[in-house]
Write a protein that holds these residues in place. Sequence first.
Motif, PDB file in Angstrom:
ATOM      1  N   SER A  88      21.780 -38.113  21.110  1.00 30.10           N
ATOM      2  CA  SER A  88      20.379 -38.300  20.694  1.00 30.10           C
ATOM      3  C   SER A  88      19.789 -36.975  20.211  1.00 30.10           C
ATOM      4  O   SER A  88      19.028 -36.958  19.240  1.00 30.10           O
ATOM      5  CB  SER A  88      19.558 -38.890  21.836  1.00 30.10           C
ATOM      6  N   ILE A  89      20.159 -35.858  20.843  1.00 30.61           N
ATOM      7  CA  ILE A  89      19.681 -34.554  20.367  1.00 30.61           C
ATOM      8  C   ILE A  89      20.161 -34.330  18.932  1.00 30.61           C
ATOM      9  O   ILE A  89      19.406 -33.926  18.053  1.00 30.61           O
ATOM     10  CB  ILE A  89      20.181 -33.417  21.287  1.00 30.61           C
ATOM     11  N   PHE A 149      13.734 -42.983  15.807  1.00 33.59           N
ATOM     12  CA  PHE A 149      12.859 -43.639  16.782  1.00 33.59           C
ATOM     13  C   PHE A 149      13.645 -44.618  17.658  1.00 33.59           C
ATOM     14  O   PHE A 149      13.549 -44.600  18.889  1.00 33.59           O
ATOM     15  CB  PHE A 149      11.731 -44.362  16.024  1.00 33.59           C
ATOM     16  N   ASP A 168      17.226 -35.639  11.656  1.00 35.34           N
ATOM     17  CA  ASP A 168      15.985 -36.086  11.034  1.00 35.34           C
ATOM     18  C   ASP A 168      15.070 -34.900  10.757  1.00 35.34           C
ATOM     19  O   ASP A 168      14.374 -34.865   9.740  1.00 35.34           O
ATOM     20  CB  ASP A 168      15.294 -37.113  11.940  1.00 35.34           C
ATOM     21  N   ILE A 169      15.077 -33.901  11.651  1.00 37.92           N
ATOM     22  CA  ILE A 169      14.261 -32.703  11.419  1.00 37.92           C
ATOM     23  C   ILE A 169      14.735 -31.990  10.154  1.00 37.92           C
ATOM     24  O   ILE A 169      13.934 -31.556   9.315  1.00 37.92           O
ATOM     25  CB  ILE A 169      14.332 -31.764  12.647  1.00 37.92           C
ATOM     26  N   HIS A 182      18.228 -36.678  16.436  1.00 38.84           N
ATOM     27  CA  HIS A 182      16.860 -36.227  16.176  1.00 38.84           C
ATOM     28  C   HIS A 182      16.878 -34.968  15.309  1.00 38.84           C
ATOM     29  O   HIS A 182      16.045 -34.808  14.423  1.00 38.84           O
ATOM     30  CB  HIS A 182      16.129 -35.937  17.483  1.00 38.84           C
TER      31      HIS A 182
END
Lengths: 128, 212
Positions: B188-189, B88, B195-196, B192
Amino acid sequence: MSENRPETANVAPGQPHDSMLSETLSYVLGLGLALVLTGISFWVASTSALWGPGVAVGLVVLAIAQMGVHLVFFLHITSGPDNTNNVLALAFGVLIVFLVMVGTIWIMSHMNANMGMAPELMNLQMQH
Amino acid sequence: MTSEAATIGLTHGGSEDTGLGHRGPESKSIVVPYGFWLFVLSDMVLFSALFASYASLAHATDGGPTSLQLFDRNLVAIETIALLLSSFVCGLAMITAKRANMLWTQAWLLVTGLLGFVFLSIELFEFAKMIGEGAGPQRSAFLSSFFTLVGCHGAHVTAGLLWIGTMMAQIWAKGFREDIVRRLLCLSIFWHALDIIWVAIFTIVYLIGTLP
């Protein structure tokens, strides 16, 4: 960054959109949904109020839902025309992931069931 | 040409884009993150193979400790929250980076890295504890596949932390140049996506693995 193109231009995944407020709101909304889904997952896994055999399936569904939340609110993968390339690549990735996982689990469980070995022997066999 | 493209379904509603390259190549700020998106997806394919082997070997414990005995859900909950918040905050850093705000971008990136470090520390603590109890990767096929899967994710997080530090230094030294911002978007990709993958790990390995 985004050029002065009409709405037909492509966007890169993860690129925040227009105004600061809507961008922040998107991340906050995503965080809220992800927290709620995580909370439900941990609750579902520890409660005894639910039908036991269904719990694992429910957890997988919750995980897929949370992955969807991450993709939409954090990586900004949408159904808009500017996202077609990103979505198509994602769809292909999901297809391969699905084939590898379901294919492996399916075949290996059948081999375990049909190789005719005693469970202890099978356990030994699987340690290599 | 346009009508031909329309008949084979390459146009979007009301769009001038035929998908046939009329506009010429996309700018680098689109092409580079798109290529990185393809890399991230292929990384997920790699993880799917590790998940598949874990699922096949999860019960091959060789009489050793099982997942029910080893895993501590409270620690996993803290790890999950730390990584989610980190993802986040990484998004917040992207919002401020888009507006070339040096102070807040550095601050958010620092928080992103610290939360990632909290995650990694808990994971390493868990690994050390398990190995200390004789439940290392050589104990059984189940533990080999566990350490491969979760360790591979941890290695990705470690690489991400180094990358975050690098980007903080580059933004500081070179400012918000177009190529630097492009790298930041790729970071950032990556973050994220980690986290997935963690969502799948905590569900399949830790929650389903510790169902009574």
